[in-house]
Design a protein around this motif. Sequence first.
Motif, PDB file in Angstrom:
ATOM      1  N   GLU A 103     -68.900 -10.445  47.062  1.00 17.78           N
ATOM      2  CA  GLU A 103     -67.451 -10.258  47.184  1.00 17.78           C
ATOM      3  C   GLU A 103     -66.911  -9.384  46.050  1.00 17.78           C
ATOM      4  O   GLU A 103     -66.052  -8.530  46.271  1.00 17.78           O
ATOM      5  N   VAL A 104     -67.408  -9.587  44.848  1.00 15.86           N
ATOM      6  CA  VAL A 104     -66.975  -8.759  43.720  1.00 15.86           C
ATOM      7  C   VAL A 104     -67.365  -7.305  43.963  1.00 15.86           C
ATOM      8  O   VAL A 104     -66.555  -6.388  43.775  1.00 15.86           O
ATOM      9  N   LEU A 105     -68.587  -7.066  44.408  1.00 12.68           N
ATOM     10  CA  LEU A 105     -69.026  -5.700  44.700  1.00 12.68           C
ATOM     11  C   LEU A 105     -68.189  -5.069  45.808  1.00 12.68           C
ATOM     12  O   LEU A 105     -67.800  -3.908  45.728  1.00 12.68           O
ATOM     13  N   ALA A 106     -67.926  -5.834  46.847  1.00 11.29           N
ATOM     14  CA  ALA A 106     -67.163  -5.330  47.987  1.00 11.29           C
ATOM     15  C   ALA A 106     -65.734  -4.973  47.603  1.00 11.29           C
ATOM     16  O   ALA A 106     -65.110  -4.138  48.254  1.00 11.29           O
ATOM     17  N   ALA A 107     -65.220  -5.574  46.545  1.00 10.45           N
ATOM     18  CA  ALA A 107     -63.854  -5.288  46.098  1.00 10.45           C
ATOM     19  C   ALA A 107     -63.744  -3.925  45.414  1.00 10.45           C
ATOM     20  O   ALA A 107     -62.639  -3.410  45.235  1.00 10.45           O
ATOM     21  N   LEU A 108     -64.870  -3.322  45.065  1.00 11.68           N
ATOM     22  CA  LEU A 108     -64.851  -2.022  44.409  1.00 11.68           C
ATOM     23  C   LEU A 108     -64.534  -0.923  45.423  1.00 11.68           C
ATOM     24  O   LEU A 108     -65.081  -0.910  46.524  1.00 11.68           O
ATOM     25  N   ALA A 109     -63.697   0.000  45.041  1.00 10.19           N
ATOM     26  CA  ALA A 109     -63.289   1.084  45.940  1.00 10.19           C
ATOM     27  C   ALA A 109     -64.464   1.958  46.370  1.00 10.19           C
ATOM     28  O   ALA A 109     -64.474   2.487  47.482  1.00 10.19           O
ATOM     29  N   CYS A 110     -65.471   2.097  45.520  1.00  7.49           N
ATOM     30  CA  CYS A 110     -66.600   2.983  45.839  1.00  7.49           C
ATOM     31  C   CYS A 110     -67.585   2.358  46.827  1.00  7.49           C
ATOM     32  O   CYS A 110     -68.453   3.056  47.349  1.00  7.49           O
ATOM     33  N   VAL A 111     -67.450   1.078  47.111  1.00  8.96           N
ATOM     34  CA  VAL A 111     -68.390   0.371  47.987  1.00  8.96           C
ATOM     35  C   VAL A 111     -67.773   0.193  49.368  1.00  8.96           C
ATOM     36  O   VAL A 111     -66.669  -0.322  49.507  1.00  8.96           O
ATOM     37  N   ASP A 112     -68.521   0.635  50.388  1.00  8.90           N
ATOM     38  CA  ASP A 112     -68.039   0.485  51.764  1.00  8.90           C
ATOM     39  C   ASP A 112     -68.506  -0.821  52.400  1.00  8.90           C
ATOM     40  O   ASP A 112     -67.733  -1.480  53.077  1.00  8.90           O
ATOM     41  N   TRP A 113     -69.795  -1.147  52.217  1.00 11.12           N
ATOM     42  CA  TRP A 113     -70.353  -2.350  52.825  1.00 11.12           C
ATOM     43  C   TRP A 113     -71.343  -3.001  51.877  1.00 11.12           C
ATOM     44  O   TRP A 113     -72.047  -2.318  51.130  1.00 11.12           O
ATOM     45  N   VAL A 114     -71.415  -4.315  51.945  1.00 10.50           N
ATOM     46  CA  VAL A 114     -72.363  -5.091  51.140  1.00 10.50           C
ATOM     47  C   VAL A 114     -73.170  -5.973  52.085  1.00 10.50           C
ATOM     48  O   VAL A 114     -72.617  -6.593  52.994  1.00 10.50           O
ATOM     49  N   VAL A 115     -74.479  -5.991  51.859  1.00 10.29           N
ATOM     50  CA  VAL A 115     -75.386  -6.791  52.689  1.00 10.29           C
ATOM     51  C   VAL A 115     -76.260  -7.627  51.762  1.00 10.29           C
ATOM     52  O   VAL A 115     -76.911  -7.089  50.862  1.00 10.29           O
ATOM     53  N   ILE A 116     -76.273  -8.939  51.984  1.00  7.80           N
ATOM     54  CA  ILE A 116     -77.162  -9.822  51.219  1.00  7.80           C
ATOM     55  C   ILE A 116     -78.492  -9.885  51.946  1.00  7.80           C
ATOM     56  O   ILE A 116     -78.529 -10.066  53.165  1.00  7.80           O
ATOM     57  N   PHE A 117     -79.585  -9.729  51.188  1.00  3.31           N
ATOM     58  CA  PHE A 117     -80.913  -9.821  51.794  1.00  3.31           C
ATOM     59  C   PHE A 117     -81.741 -10.851  51.041  1.00  3.31           C
ATOM     60  O   PHE A 117     -81.598 -11.020  49.839  1.00  3.31           O
ATOM     61  N   ASP A 118     -82.606 -11.550  51.769  1.00  2.00           N
ATOM     62  CA  ASP A 118     -83.359 -12.662  51.190  1.00  2.00           C
ATOM     63  C   ASP A 118     -84.752 -12.277  50.704  1.00  2.00           C
ATOM     64  O   ASP A 118     -85.349 -12.994  49.916  1.00  2.00           O
ATOM     65  N   GLU A 119     -85.258 -11.146  51.147  1.00  3.28           N
ATOM     66  CA  GLU A 119     -86.592 -10.728  50.746  1.00  3.28           C
ATOM     67  C   GLU A 119     -86.586 -10.328  49.268  1.00  3.28           C
ATOM     68  O   GLU A 119     -85.536 -10.065  48.687  1.00  3.28           O
ATOM     69  N   THR A 120     -87.767 -10.261  48.681  1.00  3.72           N
ATOM     70  CA  THR A 120     -87.867  -9.866  47.282  1.00  3.72           C
ATOM     71  C   THR A 120     -87.487  -8.401  47.098  1.00  3.72           C
ATOM     72  O   THR A 120     -86.913  -8.025  46.081  1.00  3.72           O
ATOM     73  N   THR A 121     -87.785  -7.564  48.079  1.00  5.23           N
ATOM     74  CA  THR A 121     -87.402  -6.149  48.039  1.00  5.23           C
ATOM     75  C   THR A 121     -86.520  -5.833  49.249  1.00  5.23           C
ATOM     76  O   THR A 121     -86.565  -6.547  50.257  1.00  5.23           O
ATOM     77  N   PRO A 122     -85.782  -4.734  49.174  1.00  6.45           N
ATOM     78  CA  PRO A 122     -84.904  -4.358  50.296  1.00  6.45           C
ATOM     79  C   PRO A 122     -85.595  -3.484  51.341  1.00  6.45           C
ATOM     80  O   PRO A 122     -84.914  -2.872  52.170  1.00  6.45           O
ATOM     81  N   LEU A 123     -86.908  -3.435  51.348  1.00  4.04           N
ATOM     82  CA  LEU A 123     -87.615  -2.498  52.228  1.00  4.04           C
ATOM     83  C   LEU A 123     -87.230  -2.661  53.699  1.00  4.04           C
ATOM     84  O   LEU A 123     -86.946  -1.671  54.386  1.00  4.04           O
ATOM     85  N   ALA A 124     -87.221  -3.880  54.204  1.00  4.93           N
ATOM     86  CA  ALA A 124     -86.871  -4.090  55.617  1.00  4.93           C
ATOM     87  C   ALA A 124     -85.441  -3.614  55.902  1.00  4.93           C
ATOM     88  O   ALA A 124     -85.177  -3.009  56.946  1.00  4.93           O
ATOM     89  N   LEU A 125     -84.540  -3.867  54.981  1.00  8.02           N
ATOM     90  CA  LEU A 125     -83.146  -3.445  55.149  1.00  8.02           C
ATOM     91  C   LEU A 125     -83.046  -1.917  55.124  1.00  8.02           C
ATOM     92  O   LEU A 125     -82.349  -1.317  55.954  1.00  8.02           O
TER      93      LEU A 125
END
Length: 179
Positions: A103-125
């Motif tokens: 939510e804090v990240l999403a409140a930044l003007a430079c950020v369009d979308w935020v996605v939480i991922f559960d894997e150790t790396t974001p490779l699948a995302l």
Amino acid sequence: MPEQRGRSKPMRKRAAIPAPPKARQKRLSPARARAAVRAAQRRGERVVFTNGCFDLLHVGHIRCLEAARRLGDRLVVGVNSDASVSRLKGRGRPVVPALLRAEVLAALACVDWVVIFDETTPLALIRSLRPAVLAKGGDWTLDTIVGRMDVESWGGRVVRLPELPGVHTTRLLARIRRR
């Protein structure tokens, strides 16, 4: 109609300026993020992806996120889940729960979308979103950036962002603990 002093014409209502989306509205599931990214890509927009734990948001994060956003038209930020942060950083982390970090990240003007991922790396995302640009902090070498080969394989580019020396969450937490 009420009397209007000093005016020859009645006042016109201004068109309402749409309010920016609430931070919570910018937090998307992986599936919704994929749909949003595909729609942006169909409109010809360049999508940039970056990721991290963002446990204690600091000026180094802000500068990297702003630099990442300048690389394209949309910025998607992948945020490690609580379990993922614990696996990466160890006991006692994260300090701030994932939903609040997002939510804090999403409140930044430079950020369009935020996605939480559960894997150790974001490779699948990364593979799901297929961003045009993958951006990571300058503390990562090109050969250690997860998803680099994938992004380059579909014609995207990988960018190492400038690092703000000495500003790291781990160092900030150590300083807090010493006090």
